[in-house]
Write a protein that holds these residues in place. Structure first.
Motif, PDB file in Angstrom:
ATOM      1  N   ILE A 169       0.866  -1.181   0.000  1.00 43.16           N
ATOM      2  CA  ILE A 169       0.000   0.000   0.000  1.00 43.16           C
ATOM      3  C   ILE A 169       0.903   1.230   0.000  1.00 43.16           C
ATOM      4  CG2 ILE A 169      -1.950   1.142   1.112  1.00 43.16           C
ATOM      5  CD1 ILE A 169      -2.255  -1.509   2.784  1.00 43.16           C
ATOM      6  N   ASN A 170       0.726   2.084  -0.981  1.00 41.49           N
ATOM      7  CA  ASN A 170       1.609   3.246  -1.113  1.00 41.49           C
ATOM      8  C   ASN A 170       0.814   4.540  -1.154  1.00 41.49           C
ATOM      9  OD1 ASN A 170       4.236   4.638  -1.917  1.00 41.49           O
ATOM     10  ND2 ASN A 170       2.876   5.201  -3.612  1.00 41.49           N
ATOM     11  N   HIS A 171       1.354   5.544  -0.468  1.00 40.99           N
ATOM     12  CA  HIS A 171       0.827   6.907  -0.588  1.00 40.99           C
ATOM     13  C   HIS A 171       2.004   7.865  -0.529  1.00 40.99           C
ATOM     14  CE1 HIS A 171      -2.159  10.195  -0.192  1.00 40.99           C
ATOM     15  NE2 HIS A 171      -1.142  10.792   0.416  1.00 40.99           N
ATOM     16  N   ALA A 205       7.719  -5.948 -11.545  1.00 41.87           N
ATOM     17  CA  ALA A 205       8.251  -6.602 -10.353  1.00 41.87           C
ATOM     18  C   ALA A 205       7.396  -7.787  -9.913  1.00 41.87           C
ATOM     19  CB  ALA A 205       8.375  -5.598  -9.215  1.00 41.87           C
ATOM     20  N   GLY A 206       6.258  -8.012 -10.574  1.00 40.48           N
ATOM     21  CA  GLY A 206       5.431  -9.176 -10.270  1.00 40.48           C
ATOM     22  C   GLY A 206       4.129  -8.884  -9.575  1.00 40.48           C
ATOM     23  N   PHE A 207       3.849  -7.624  -9.265  1.00 40.38           N
ATOM     24  CA  PHE A 207       2.622  -7.269  -8.555  1.00 40.38           C
ATOM     25  C   PHE A 207       1.447  -7.115  -9.519  1.00 40.38           C
ATOM     26  CE2 PHE A 207       5.952  -5.717  -5.715  1.00 40.38           C
ATOM     27  CZ  PHE A 207       5.481  -6.092  -4.466  1.00 40.38           C
ATOM     28  N   GLU A 208       0.258  -7.226  -8.950  1.00 34.64           N
ATOM     29  CA  GLU A 208      -0.972  -6.913  -9.663  1.00 34.64           C
ATOM     30  C   GLU A 208      -1.561  -5.638  -9.054  1.00 34.64           C
ATOM     31  OE1 GLU A 208      -3.233 -10.366  -8.775  1.00 34.64           O
ATOM     32  OE2 GLU A 208      -2.204 -11.647 -10.251  1.00 34.64           O
ATOM     33  N   ILE A 209      -1.875  -4.646  -9.877  1.00 40.37           N
ATOM     34  CA  ILE A 209      -2.420  -3.396  -9.377  1.00 40.37           C
ATOM     35  C   ILE A 209      -3.883  -3.608  -8.988  1.00 40.37           C
ATOM     36  CG2 ILE A 209      -2.823  -0.964  -9.843  1.00 40.37           C
ATOM     37  CD1 ILE A 209       0.121  -1.809  -9.809  1.00 40.37           C
ATOM     38  N   ALA A 210      -4.196  -3.377  -7.726  1.00 39.39           N
ATOM     39  CA  ALA A 210      -5.565  -3.575  -7.238  1.00 39.39           C
ATOM     40  C   ALA A 210      -6.373  -2.287  -7.300  1.00 39.39           C
ATOM     41  CB  ALA A 210      -5.530  -4.101  -5.796  1.00 39.39           C
ATOM     42  N   SER A 211      -5.722  -1.153  -7.057  1.00 39.12           N
ATOM     43  CA  SER A 211      -6.418   0.136  -7.114  1.00 39.12           C
ATOM     44  C   SER A 211      -5.383   1.236  -7.240  1.00 39.12           C
ATOM     45  CB  SER A 211      -7.288   0.359  -5.864  1.00 39.12           C
ATOM     46  OG  SER A 211      -6.483   0.455  -4.700  1.00 39.12           O
ATOM     47  N   ARG A 212      -5.830   2.385  -7.754  1.00 34.76           N
ATOM     48  CA  ARG A 212      -4.924   3.517  -7.897  1.00 34.76           C
ATOM     49  C   ARG A 212      -5.717   4.810  -7.946  1.00 34.76           C
ATOM     50  NH1 ARG A 212      -1.517   5.325 -13.238  1.00 34.76           N
ATOM     51  NH2 ARG A 212      -0.117   6.857 -12.237  1.00 34.76           N
ATOM     52  N   SER A 230      -1.710   7.369  -4.774  1.00 40.93           N
ATOM     53  CA  SER A 230      -2.089   6.398  -3.755  1.00 40.93           C
ATOM     54  C   SER A 230      -2.581   5.131  -4.452  1.00 40.93           C
ATOM     55  CB  SER A 230      -3.202   6.975  -2.859  1.00 40.93           C
ATOM     56  OG  SER A 230      -3.482   6.122  -1.775  1.00 40.93           O
ATOM     57  N   TRP A 231      -1.947   4.003  -4.126  1.00 38.72           N
ATOM     58  CA  TRP A 231      -2.316   2.783  -4.828  1.00 38.72           C
ATOM     59  C   TRP A 231      -2.051   1.547  -3.973  1.00 38.72           C
ATOM     60  CZ3 TRP A 231       2.282   0.179  -5.303  1.00 38.72           C
ATOM     61  CH2 TRP A 231       3.438   0.938  -5.474  1.00 38.72           C
ATOM     62  N   VAL A 232      -2.684   0.460  -4.374  1.00 38.09           N
ATOM     63  CA  VAL A 232      -2.526  -0.840  -3.722  1.00 38.09           C
ATOM     64  C   VAL A 232      -2.112  -1.848  -4.788  1.00 38.09           C
ATOM     65  CG1 VAL A 232      -3.636  -2.682  -2.407  1.00 38.09           C
ATOM     66  CG2 VAL A 232      -4.303  -0.294  -2.012  1.00 38.09           C
ATOM     67  N   ALA A 233      -1.036  -2.584  -4.509  1.00 41.15           N
ATOM     68  CA  ALA A 233      -0.575  -3.616  -5.422  1.00 41.15           C
ATOM     69  C   ALA A 233      -0.505  -4.941  -4.664  1.00 41.15           C
ATOM     70  CB  ALA A 233       0.795  -3.259  -5.990  1.00 41.15           C
TER      71      ALA A 233
END
Length: 410
Positions: free
Chosen positions: A318-320, A369-376, A400-403
């Motif tokens: 989770i990034n912001h 890097a192997g992640f799936e973007i869940a929201s942004r 702000s996003w969730v991977a």
């Protein structure tokens, strides 16, 4: 905090490694030197410039309604109140490390070989750390915290709701934990939270504010006094704030009394890239929460690889934050530094090389890097240590996003 209560163990009780000792005592010494340097830069030099004016001019400014010399006296008083917090951090830090003969009277003292060791950059970090208490540990800083912490809390709650009801508490890693407020809030919400921080300025200060203050509002800070520019009024220039806004042990006790299941909190003092690629960290975390952290990477690929490694399958990053690349034009590994500041290891965050990406490129790299973007979500106005009354308003438009790490990986 009392015996057995949640504690933020930000420092160790002994320093055996010479390099660790140097960095630690430079941080401690910088807090000691804060007042002297602030008095010199903020008021002494201004008094010299003031009296260099034509006599008729400085006499005009010394009288009402300007009272410029009175303003400088008030700034000196404010510096001393900031320094009370700095000295309290030092006292606790010295006790934590338990060196011999480190206290003399009521003022903190460090071993003779380390006195005066702090460089200009260390003292700048001490001043910045004191100012950061406004954002993390004042009531007035709550609006800034909510903007950044809100997306973290919502994403974690969604992740928790997707898990079986009998699942153990989620384990959340907070790299770049700073003064520890996010880790504390996660603990209060029932998560097992671990902060990671490499800055000894932040480690010493967070250890003090979380473990050692006796009551809310124990200290008064003046975050805006170090510059005289863009103040709409002198009252705002000299505005003070009480910190901390809560007493951590009392707040956790209150929650427990009300039947709230609080979590746990801990701290690691280490290079994020080195510690969280250890074998025991593999697939150890349900979530990694990054607030104003990813842009501290000289090599974002290594950050993402480390996060991917330590997340459990199905876990979330989770990034912001914005993209104020900290190493732009100042790459680690011996490039772009003055000789007296070129003291870097060649592992972890100090690996040679760096690059900077745009926000859309960062998202592409997250997928690589192997992640799936869940929201942004983009363009979220996110102030950072912003004086709301200043004539200069700088506000980040954060991403702000969730991977998610896939449940199964190739």
């Amino acid at each position: 905090m009392e015996e057995g209560e949640q504690q933020w163990k930000g420092v160790k009780s002994a320093i055996e490694d010479p390099e660790e000792a140097r960095v630690t005592y430079c941080a401690l010494d910088s807090f000691i030197q804060y007042a002297r340097v602030a008095h010199f830069n903020c008021t002494h030099l201004r008094r010299q410039s003031f009296y260099a004016l034509p006599e008729a001019h400085w006499k005009m400014l010394a009288a009402p309604p300007f009272n410029y010399l009175d303003t400088l006296d008030k700034v000196d008083e404010a510096i001393e109140l900031n320094a009370e917090l700095a000295r309290a951090i030092v006292r606790v830090g010295l006790v934590s490390f338990q060196p011999q003969d480190v206290t003399q009277g009521s003022e903190p003292a460090i071993p003779p070989q380390w006195r005066g060791c702090a460089k200009r950059l260390d003292i700048d970090k001490a001043r910045s750390t004191l100012r950061q208490f406004y954002r993390d540990w004042s009531a007035e800083g709550a609006s800034e915290r909510q903007i950044c912490f809100g997306p973290i809390f919502r994403a974690l709650e969604a992740q928790k709701e997707s898990r079986p009801k009998d699942s153990p508490p989620m384990r959340v890693l907070v790299p770049g934990a700073g003064l520890g407020r996010l880790v504390f809030e996660l603990c209060a919400k029932g998560y097992v939270a671990e902060g990671n921080e490499i800055s000894y300025h932040q480690l010493l200060a967070s250890s003090y504010i979380l473990n050692c203050v006796e009551k809310p509002g124990q200290h008064t800070i003046y975050p805006w006094i170090h510059t005289f520019s863009n103040h709409s009024t002198r009252d705002n220039h000299l505005r003070s704030y009480a910190v901390p806004d809560i007493h951590c042990a009392t707040e956790l006790t209150r929650l427990e009394t009300e039947g709230v299941a609080i979590g746990e909190m801990s701290m690691t003092a280490a290079d994020f890239l080195c510690l969280y690629t250890e074998d025991y960290q593999a697939e150890a975390w349900d979530a990694v929460a990054c607030v104003f952290f990813l842009d501290t990477a000289p090599n974002l690929i290594r950050y993402l690889e480390t996060i991917f490694y330590c997340l459990k399958p199905g876990g979330v990053l989770i990034n912001h934050g914005p993209l104020l690349w900290h190493f732009e034009n100042n790459a680690p590994g011996g490039h772009g530094h003055d000789d007296d500041e070129n003291d870097y290891d060649t592992t972890g965050i100090a690996d040679p090389g760096s690059f900077e990406l745009s926000d859309d490129e960062v998202m592409a790299l997250v997928v690589k890097a192997g992640f799936e973007i869940a929201s942004r979500e983009t363009g979220i106005e996110s102030p950072y240590l912003l004086d709301q009354e200043s004539m200069l308003q700088t506000v980040y438009k954060a991403s702000s996003w969730v991977a998610r790490k896939p449940h199964t990986t190739a």
